[in-house]
Design a protein around this motif. Structure first.
Motif, PDB file in Angstrom:
ATOM      1  N   THR A  73      38.673  50.051  47.440  1.00  0.00           N
ATOM      2  CA  THR A  73      38.668  50.067  45.960  1.00  0.00           C
ATOM      3  C   THR A  73      37.616  49.126  45.375  1.00  0.00           C
ATOM      4  N   TRP A  74      36.862  48.425  46.230  1.00  0.00           N
ATOM      5  CA  TRP A  74      35.887  47.470  45.694  1.00  0.00           C
ATOM      6  C   TRP A  74      34.749  48.212  45.003  1.00  0.00           C
ATOM      7  N   PRO A  75      34.192  47.599  43.921  1.00  0.00           N
ATOM      8  CA  PRO A  75      33.249  48.318  43.053  1.00  0.00           C
ATOM      9  C   PRO A  75      32.023  48.859  43.789  1.00  0.00           C
ATOM     10  N   GLY A 116      48.846  29.819  50.602  1.00  0.00           N
ATOM     11  CA  GLY A 116      49.939  30.764  50.371  1.00  0.00           C
ATOM     12  C   GLY A 116      50.052  31.234  48.936  1.00  0.00           C
ATOM     13  N   THR A 117      49.005  30.985  48.112  1.00  0.00           N
ATOM     14  CA  THR A 117      49.075  31.359  46.702  1.00  0.00           C
ATOM     15  C   THR A 117      48.233  32.593  46.376  1.00  0.00           C
ATOM     16  N   CYS A 118      47.824  33.332  47.413  1.00  0.00           N
ATOM     17  CA  CYS A 118      47.013  34.534  47.164  1.00  0.00           C
ATOM     18  C   CYS A 118      47.852  35.814  47.103  1.00  0.00           C
ATOM     19  N   GLY A 119      49.153  35.681  47.286  1.00  0.00           N
ATOM     20  CA  GLY A 119      50.006  36.870  47.234  1.00  0.00           C
ATOM     21  C   GLY A 119      49.555  37.897  48.257  1.00  0.00           C
ATOM     22  N   LYS A 120      49.418  39.135  47.809  1.00  0.00           N
ATOM     23  CA  LYS A 120      49.029  40.208  48.734  1.00  0.00           C
ATOM     24  C   LYS A 120      47.537  40.492  48.695  1.00  0.00           C
ATOM     25  N   LYS A 121      46.796  39.640  48.016  1.00  0.00           N
ATOM     26  CA  LYS A 121      45.354  39.866  47.917  1.00  0.00           C
ATOM     27  C   LYS A 121      44.675  39.686  49.268  1.00  0.00           C
ATOM     28  N   ASP A 122      43.600  40.428  49.465  1.00  0.00           N
ATOM     29  CA  ASP A 122      42.805  40.267  50.669  1.00  0.00           C
ATOM     30  C   ASP A 122      42.099  38.904  50.614  1.00  0.00           C
ATOM     31  N   PRO A 123      41.937  38.246  51.787  1.00  0.00           N
ATOM     32  CA  PRO A 123      41.263  36.933  51.778  1.00  0.00           C
ATOM     33  C   PRO A 123      39.841  36.990  51.196  1.00  0.00           C
ATOM     34  N   VAL A 127      34.128  32.432  53.416  1.00  0.00           N
ATOM     35  CA  VAL A 127      35.375  33.093  53.825  1.00  0.00           C
ATOM     36  C   VAL A 127      35.189  34.604  53.734  1.00  0.00           C
ATOM     37  N   VAL A 128      35.371  35.302  54.830  1.00  0.00           N
ATOM     38  CA  VAL A 128      35.246  36.763  54.826  1.00  0.00           C
ATOM     39  C   VAL A 128      36.366  37.419  55.637  1.00  0.00           C
ATOM     40  N   SER A 129      36.663  38.653  55.269  1.00  0.00           N
ATOM     41  CA  SER A 129      37.570  39.467  56.068  1.00  0.00           C
ATOM     42  C   SER A 129      36.743  40.222  57.092  1.00  0.00           C
ATOM     43  N   PHE A 130      37.383  40.679  58.145  1.00  0.00           N
ATOM     44  CA  PHE A 130      36.634  41.402  59.176  1.00  0.00           C
ATOM     45  C   PHE A 130      37.582  42.313  59.945  1.00  0.00           C
ATOM     46  N   SER A 131      37.007  43.116  60.825  1.00  0.00           N
ATOM     47  CA  SER A 131      37.811  43.918  61.746  1.00  0.00           C
ATOM     48  C   SER A 131      36.971  44.235  62.973  1.00  0.00           C
ATOM     49  N   ASP A 132      37.602  44.241  64.131  1.00  0.00           N
ATOM     50  CA  ASP A 132      36.885  44.631  65.355  1.00  0.00           C
ATOM     51  C   ASP A 132      37.416  45.962  65.886  1.00  0.00           C
ATOM     52  N   GLY A 133      38.194  46.664  65.061  1.00  0.00           N
ATOM     53  CA  GLY A 133      38.718  47.963  65.478  1.00  0.00           C
ATOM     54  C   GLY A 133      40.055  48.243  64.818  1.00  0.00           C
ATOM     55  N   LEU A 134      40.656  49.331  65.207  1.00  0.00           N
ATOM     56  CA  LEU A 134      41.984  49.650  64.684  1.00  0.00           C
ATOM     57  C   LEU A 134      42.980  48.612  65.196  1.00  0.00           C
ATOM     58  N   ARG A 176      33.757  51.264  59.312  1.00  0.00           N
ATOM     59  CA  ARG A 176      34.456  51.477  58.039  1.00  0.00           C
ATOM     60  C   ARG A 176      35.924  51.815  58.275  1.00  0.00           C
ATOM     61  N   THR A 177      36.193  52.657  59.269  1.00  0.00           N
ATOM     62  CA  THR A 177      37.590  52.975  59.571  1.00  0.00           C
ATOM     63  C   THR A 177      38.327  51.705  60.001  1.00  0.00           C
ATOM     64  N   ALA A 178      37.677  50.920  60.866  1.00  0.00           N
ATOM     65  CA  ALA A 178      38.293  49.677  61.351  1.00  0.00           C
ATOM     66  C   ALA A 178      38.567  48.721  60.191  1.00  0.00           C
ATOM     67  N   LEU A 179      37.586  48.580  59.305  1.00  0.00           N
ATOM     68  CA  LEU A 179      37.725  47.643  58.183  1.00  0.00           C
ATOM     69  C   LEU A 179      38.769  48.121  57.173  1.00  0.00           C
ATOM     70  N   PHE A 180      38.682  49.397  56.782  1.00  0.00           N
ATOM     71  CA  PHE A 180      39.560  49.890  55.723  1.00  0.00           C
ATOM     72  C   PHE A 180      41.009  50.005  56.198  1.00  0.00           C
ATOM     73  N   THR A 181      41.216  50.163  57.500  1.00  0.00           N
ATOM     74  CA  THR A 181      42.590  50.225  58.007  1.00  0.00           C
ATOM     75  C   THR A 181      43.238  48.841  57.925  1.00  0.00           C
ATOM     76  N   LYS A 182      42.480  47.825  58.294  1.00  0.00           N
ATOM     77  CA  LYS A 182      43.055  46.465  58.245  1.00  0.00           C
ATOM     78  C   LYS A 182      43.012  45.871  56.833  1.00  0.00           C
ATOM     79  N   HIS A 183      42.074  46.347  56.023  1.00  0.00           N
ATOM     80  CA  HIS A 183      41.893  45.780  54.673  1.00  0.00           C
ATOM     81  C   HIS A 183      41.807  46.912  53.651  1.00  0.00           C
ATOM     82  N   PRO A 184      42.949  47.565  53.360  1.00  0.00           N
ATOM     83  CA  PRO A 184      42.932  48.753  52.494  1.00  0.00           C
ATOM     84  C   PRO A 184      42.288  48.491  51.135  1.00  0.00           C
ATOM     85  N   GLU A 185      42.382  47.255  50.680  1.00  0.00           N
ATOM     86  CA  GLU A 185      41.838  46.903  49.377  1.00  0.00           C
ATOM     87  C   GLU A 185      40.328  47.156  49.280  1.00  0.00           C
TER      88      GLU A 185
END
Lengths: 213, 213
Positions: free
Chosen positions: A163-165, B116-123, A71-78, A151-160
């Motif tokens: 903050t990743w280490p 639906g139990t992840c709250g606002k966390k990124d996937p 399971v991963v997050s992704f982005s293809d743009g803004l 990075r802009t595409a990813l961080f805009t859709k996934h602001p979290e």
């Protein structure tokens, strides 16, 4: 007073209706209307750009070469300005990135169910769209223009992600698409070339409501 | 009259609150509370039994042996009575089943984000759990006891399946699990054997609320 009563009762029913819609189906997470299923290229681009996560598949170098989905997050743009190529933010501490460094063969799978536009349809119903982009998972050169775009595409859709280490050494990867498998209606996968997909114009005229949805 | 007004306004605010909750996060689709993340076996069984779909991976016999992920529905038993083994209802018209008949190596990936139990966390956040069951995708013998169990499990969770066209020759498949990859907290995948997973007691005492969720 009567007006207030009528208004409140009406508001209750209206809001209850919205709530039920969001629970029975899924909350609508799309900001652009659903294209017609027969406009395969526009539909595929819409599905990818409106999604925020999926399952990224690589060949495991342990587990006997089994296909390994993650399971991963992704982005293809803004938002609403996707270009069709999915970018990922991965660390080699996670098997997907380390597998890809040994064998780039990969695919990325997305379900329309996540967007909330499948109504009460089962996720396996062919009219609840699914797309698998097949190709090679490649590391994007650090500090390049593409890395900056991603990075802009990813961080805009996934602001979290911002903050990743830092110690985990997250890097940008992309899927170089070679084949597309999409089902969004009866009758098997839609014929769709990578060129058609990448060059699709996200023209507003393709966005005609699917009355069967 | 005043009482009706107050009631209607209160109802509006209350229902609006519920609606907002379901949109900001995801609608809660779980009927059992979330186990403690450190109880790996119970957590994994909960995640599988509360989910209704995922991505099933096989090795493609076309596309140069690339790993091919496909969106599928599944069931591991009656609601809240899952046994841990995922069953699928597939047709060889779809590539996943035909690939598996040539090469059984497979994996099945599920995200907690769907429940639906992840709250606002990124996937992709490690505390929003993800599980990949790795093993062999096998056809279940038709008209066997296992086939009967699986059909009841599948049709109860996915009533639509009963209406799918007989001409497509849907058959029951199962994943014979050999390895488990689950991340549900910081610090990498949880150590968890298949035996621990299959024998986990879905004891109500493991269901202590995760206050960080």
């Amino acid at each position: 007073m009567k007006i207030i009563v009528y208004f409140s009762v009406f508001a209750s029913i209206f809001i209850l209706g919205l709530f039920q819609e969001s629970v029975q189906g899924r909350p609508l997470l799309t900001s652009l209307p659903r294209p017609r299923p027969d406009d395969a290229a526009a539909f595929a681009r819409w599905l990818v750009s409106q999604s925020s996560w999926g399952v990224l598949n690589t060949i495991s170098s342990d587990w006997g070469g089994a296909p390994f989905g993650n399971v991963v997050s992704f982005s293809d743009g803004l938002p609403d300005k996707g270009k069709g190529v999915p970018y990922f933010y991965l660390t080699a501490l996670d098997p997907t990135a380390s597998y890809a460094m040994k064998d780039q063969r990969s695919s990325f799978t997305i379900s329309e169910y996540n967007i909330g536009t499948c109504g009460k349809k089962d996720p396996e119903n062919p009219t609840c769209a699914k797309i698998t982009l097949i190709g090679k998972l490649k590391l994007v050169e650090g500090s390049s223009k593409e890395d900056e775009f991603a990075r802009t595409a990813l961080f805009t859709k996934h602001p979290e992600m911002k903050t990743w280490p830092k110690s985990h050494n997250f890097q940008v990867f992309k899927l170089d698409i070679e084949n597309i498998f999409m089902i969004n209606w009866y009758g098997g996968p839609k014929p769709l070339t990578v060129e058609q997909y990448l060059n699709a114009k996200m023209n507003k005229f393709t966005f005609i409501a699917d009355t069967t949805a």
